[in-house]
Design a protein around this motif. Structure first.
Motif, PDB file in Angstrom:
ATOM      1  N   LEU A  80       0.863  -1.173   0.000  1.00 48.30           N
ATOM      2  CA  LEU A  80       0.000   0.000   0.000  1.00 48.30           C
ATOM      3  C   LEU A  80       0.903   1.226   0.000  1.00 48.30           C
ATOM      4  CD1 LEU A  80      -2.968   0.958   0.063  1.00 48.30           C
ATOM      5  CD2 LEU A  80      -2.690   1.248   2.540  1.00 48.30           C
ATOM      6  N   GLN A  81       0.995   1.858  -1.147  1.00 48.43           N
ATOM      7  CA  GLN A  81       1.745   3.110  -1.281  1.00 48.43           C
ATOM      8  C   GLN A  81       0.822   4.250  -0.884  1.00 48.43           C
ATOM      9  OE1 GLN A  81       5.037   3.748  -2.193  1.00 48.43           O
ATOM     10  NE2 GLN A  81       4.568   5.889  -1.708  1.00 48.43           N
ATOM     11  N   MET A  82       1.223   5.026   0.090  1.00 46.96           N
ATOM     12  CA  MET A  82       0.401   6.117   0.595  1.00 46.96           C
ATOM     13  C   MET A  82       1.141   7.442   0.398  1.00 46.96           C
ATOM     14  SD  MET A  82      -1.180   4.426   4.047  1.00 46.96           S
ATOM     15  CE  MET A  82       0.391   4.399   4.916  1.00 46.96           C
ATOM     16  N   ASP A  83       0.569   8.316  -0.392  1.00 46.21           N
ATOM     17  CA  ASP A  83       1.151   9.623  -0.680  1.00 46.21           C
ATOM     18  C   ASP A  83       0.236  10.724  -0.159  1.00 46.21           C
ATOM     19  OD1 ASP A  83       1.988   8.174  -3.830  1.00 46.21           O
ATOM     20  OD2 ASP A  83       3.339   8.462  -2.131  1.00 46.21           O
ATOM     21  N   SER A  84       0.784  11.923  -0.080  1.00 48.60           N
ATOM     22  CA  SER A  84       0.008  13.086   0.381  1.00 48.60           C
ATOM     23  C   SER A  84      -0.730  12.770   1.687  1.00 48.60           C
ATOM     24  CB  SER A  84      -0.995  13.511  -0.692  1.00 48.60           C
ATOM     25  OG  SER A  84      -0.337  13.819  -1.907  1.00 48.60           O
ATOM     26  N   LEU A  85      -0.006  12.209   2.612  1.00 51.46           N
ATOM     27  CA  LEU A  85      -0.624  11.769   3.861  1.00 51.46           C
ATOM     28  C   LEU A  85      -1.121  12.954   4.680  1.00 51.46           C
ATOM     29  CD1 LEU A  85       1.772   8.838   4.680  1.00 51.46           C
ATOM     30  CD2 LEU A  85      -0.712   8.658   4.519  1.00 51.46           C
ATOM     31  N   LYS A  86      -2.224  12.719   5.379  1.00 53.09           N
ATOM     32  CA  LYS A  86      -2.864  13.728   6.215  1.00 53.09           C
ATOM     33  C   LYS A  86      -2.919  13.231   7.664  1.00 53.09           C
ATOM     34  CE  LYS A  86      -5.989  14.708   2.344  1.00 53.09           C
ATOM     35  NZ  LYS A  86      -7.415  14.785   1.919  1.00 53.09           N
ATOM     36  N   PRO A  87      -3.044  14.128   8.609  1.00 52.23           N
ATOM     37  CA  PRO A  87      -3.145  13.687  10.010  1.00 52.23           C
ATOM     38  C   PRO A  87      -4.293  12.697  10.232  1.00 52.23           C
ATOM     39  CG  PRO A  87      -2.670  16.021   9.931  1.00 52.23           C
ATOM     40  CD  PRO A  87      -2.899  15.598   8.518  1.00 52.23           C
ATOM     41  N   GLU A  88      -5.364  12.858   9.486  1.00 45.05           N
ATOM     42  CA  GLU A  88      -6.503  11.944   9.656  1.00 45.05           C
ATOM     43  C   GLU A  88      -6.237  10.547   9.109  1.00 45.05           C
ATOM     44  OE1 GLU A  88      -6.517  15.001   8.244  1.00 45.05           O
ATOM     45  OE2 GLU A  88      -7.949  15.092   6.570  1.00 45.05           O
ATOM     46  N   ASP A  89      -5.092  10.345   8.458  1.00 47.60           N
ATOM     47  CA  ASP A  89      -4.702   8.996   8.029  1.00 47.60           C
ATOM     48  C   ASP A  89      -4.032   8.211   9.160  1.00 47.60           C
ATOM     49  OD1 ASP A  89      -3.757  10.455   4.909  1.00 47.60           O
ATOM     50  OD2 ASP A  89      -5.558   9.264   5.309  1.00 47.60           O
ATOM     51  N   THR A  90      -3.799   8.875  10.277  1.00 43.50           N
ATOM     52  CA  THR A  90      -3.195   8.200  11.416  1.00 43.50           C
ATOM     53  C   THR A  90      -4.064   7.052  11.896  1.00 43.50           C
ATOM     54  OG1 THR A  90      -2.004  10.166  12.155  1.00 43.50           O
ATOM     55  CG2 THR A  90      -2.454   8.489  13.819  1.00 43.50           C
ATOM     56  N   ALA A  91      -3.473   5.857  11.947  1.00 39.71           N
ATOM     57  CA  ALA A  91      -4.232   4.657  12.311  1.00 39.71           C
ATOM     58  C   ALA A  91      -3.282   3.471  12.347  1.00 39.71           C
ATOM     59  CB  ALA A  91      -5.342   4.383  11.297  1.00 39.71           C
ATOM     60  N   VAL A  92      -3.775   2.364  12.852  1.00 40.21           N
ATOM     61  CA  VAL A  92      -3.100   1.091  12.659  1.00 40.21           C
ATOM     62  C   VAL A  92      -3.644   0.485  11.369  1.00 40.21           C
ATOM     63  CG1 VAL A  92      -2.654  -1.211  13.572  1.00 40.21           C
ATOM     64  CG2 VAL A  92      -2.825   0.738  15.140  1.00 40.21           C
ATOM     65  N   TYR A  93      -2.756   0.118  10.481  1.00 36.94           N
ATOM     66  CA  TYR A  93      -3.127  -0.429   9.181  1.00 36.94           C
ATOM     67  C   TYR A  93      -2.932  -1.956   9.198  1.00 36.94           C
ATOM     68  CZ  TYR A  93      -3.638   4.172   7.162  1.00 36.94           C
ATOM     69  OH  TYR A  93      -4.085   5.442   6.878  1.00 36.94           O
ATOM     70  N   TYR A  94      -3.947  -2.649   8.699  1.00 35.15           N
ATOM     71  CA  TYR A  94      -3.949  -4.102   8.686  1.00 35.15           C
ATOM     72  C   TYR A  94      -4.133  -4.615   7.257  1.00 35.15           C
ATOM     73  CZ  TYR A  94      -5.153  -3.598  13.661  1.00 35.15           C
ATOM     74  OH  TYR A  94      -5.172  -3.275  14.992  1.00 35.15           O
ATOM     75  N   CYS A  95      -3.444  -5.677   6.931  1.00 33.07           N
ATOM     76  CA  CYS A  95      -3.774  -6.374   5.693  1.00 33.07           C
ATOM     77  C   CYS A  95      -4.618  -7.598   6.054  1.00 33.07           C
ATOM     78  CB  CYS A  95      -2.540  -6.773   4.903  1.00 33.07           C
ATOM     79  SG  CYS A  95      -1.487  -7.994   5.687  1.00 33.07           S
ATOM     80  N   ARG A  96      -5.384  -8.036   5.071  1.00 40.51           N
ATOM     81  CA  ARG A  96      -6.308  -9.140   5.309  1.00 40.51           C
ATOM     82  C   ARG A  96      -6.441  -9.981   4.055  1.00 40.51           C
ATOM     83  NH1 ARG A  96     -12.314  -9.489   4.656  1.00 40.51           N
ATOM     84  NH2 ARG A  96     -13.000 -11.190   6.003  1.00 40.51           N
ATOM     85  N   SER A  97      -6.426 -11.287   4.253  1.00 36.44           N
ATOM     86  CA  SER A  97      -6.835 -12.205   3.209  1.00 36.44           C
ATOM     87  C   SER A  97      -8.139 -12.850   3.683  1.00 36.44           C
ATOM     88  CB  SER A  97      -5.762 -13.269   2.986  1.00 36.44           C
ATOM     89  OG  SER A  97      -5.763 -14.188   4.064  1.00 36.44           O
ATOM     90  N   ALA A  98      -8.694 -13.739   2.899  1.00 31.67           N
ATOM     91  CA  ALA A  98      -9.917 -14.421   3.313  1.00 31.67           C
ATOM     92  C   ALA A  98      -9.686 -15.318   4.524  1.00 31.67           C
ATOM     93  CB  ALA A  98     -10.466 -15.259   2.161  1.00 31.67           C
ATOM     94  N   LEU A  99      -8.413 -15.601   4.800  1.00 34.18           N
ATOM     95  CA  LEU A  99      -8.099 -16.586   5.833  1.00 34.18           C
ATOM     96  C   LEU A  99      -7.518 -15.984   7.104  1.00 34.18           C
ATOM     97  CD1 LEU A  99      -6.453 -19.268   3.508  1.00 34.18           C
ATOM     98  CD2 LEU A  99      -8.799 -19.245   4.393  1.00 34.18           C
ATOM     99  N   ALA A 100      -7.024 -14.758   7.028  1.00 37.93           N
ATOM    100  CA  ALA A 100      -6.314 -14.232   8.186  1.00 37.93           C
ATOM    101  C   ALA A 100      -6.179 -12.722   8.121  1.00 37.93           C
ATOM    102  CB  ALA A 100      -4.918 -14.857   8.266  1.00 37.93           C
ATOM    103  N   TRP A 101      -5.886 -12.151   9.279  1.00 34.55           N
ATOM    104  CA  TRP A 101      -5.510 -10.740   9.405  1.00 34.55           C
ATOM    105  C   TRP A 101      -4.047 -10.662   9.808  1.00 34.55           C
ATOM    106  CZ3 TRP A 101      -8.723  -6.452   8.862  1.00 34.55           C
ATOM    107  CH2 TRP A 101     -10.097  -6.701   8.772  1.00 34.55           C
ATOM    108  N   GLY A 102      -3.393  -9.596   9.381  1.00 34.21           N
ATOM    109  CA  GLY A 102      -2.073  -9.325   9.894  1.00 34.21           C
ATOM    110  C   GLY A 102      -2.152  -8.704  11.276  1.00 34.21           C
ATOM    111  N   GLN A 103      -0.982  -8.447  11.849  1.00 28.88           N
ATOM    112  CA  GLN A 103      -0.934  -7.928  13.220  1.00 28.88           C
ATOM    113  C   GLN A 103      -1.084  -6.410  13.274  1.00 28.88           C
ATOM    114  OE1 GLN A 103       1.711  -8.489  11.428  1.00 28.88           O
ATOM    115  NE2 GLN A 103       3.151  -6.816  11.859  1.00 28.88           N
TER     116      GLN A 103
END
Length: 111
Positions: A80-103
């Motif tokens: 996930l390439q994220m450009d022009s980031l804003k303060p409201e983009d602050t978060a924990v980002y997770y990836c997900r497949s049909a079988l699992a979530w990342g940490q």
């Protein structure tokens, strides 16, 4: 055992960029849709973007034009390439497949 491991988060100033990575193991990555979500403090986990097995990309409105999702099947990795980031983009980002979530990986946008 299905496993997703994210990396690439950090602290960045408004207007900056980050690239998140999520590496999968334990299943056939190339046949799987992958999605990115995020969860800000005190808020529900929110879908950000996804990429299908055939490479079709989809985005939430807030991500269109700023974020780009891509995949490298040879590396079993989604980005996930994220450009022009804003303060409201602050978060924990997770990836997900049909079988699992990342940490999750923390992204903080602040001056």
């Amino acid at each position: 055992q299905v496993q997703l491991v994210e990396s690439g988060g950090g602290l960045v100033q408004p207007g900056g960029s980050l690239r998140l990575s999520c590496t999968a193991s334990g299943y056939i990555f190339r046949d799987s849709r992958m999605d990115w979500y995020r969860q800000a403090p005190g808020k529900y986990r929110d879908w950000v973007a996804g990429i299908s097995a055939d490479g079709t990309e989809t985005y939430r409105d807030f991500a269109k034009g700023r974020f780009t999702v891509s995949r490298d099947n040879a590396k079993s990795t989604v980005y996930l390439q994220m450009d022009s980031l804003k303060p409201e983009d602050t978060a924990v980002y997770y990836c997900r497949s049909a079988l699992a979530w990342g940490q999750g990986t923390q992204v903080t946008v602040s001056s």
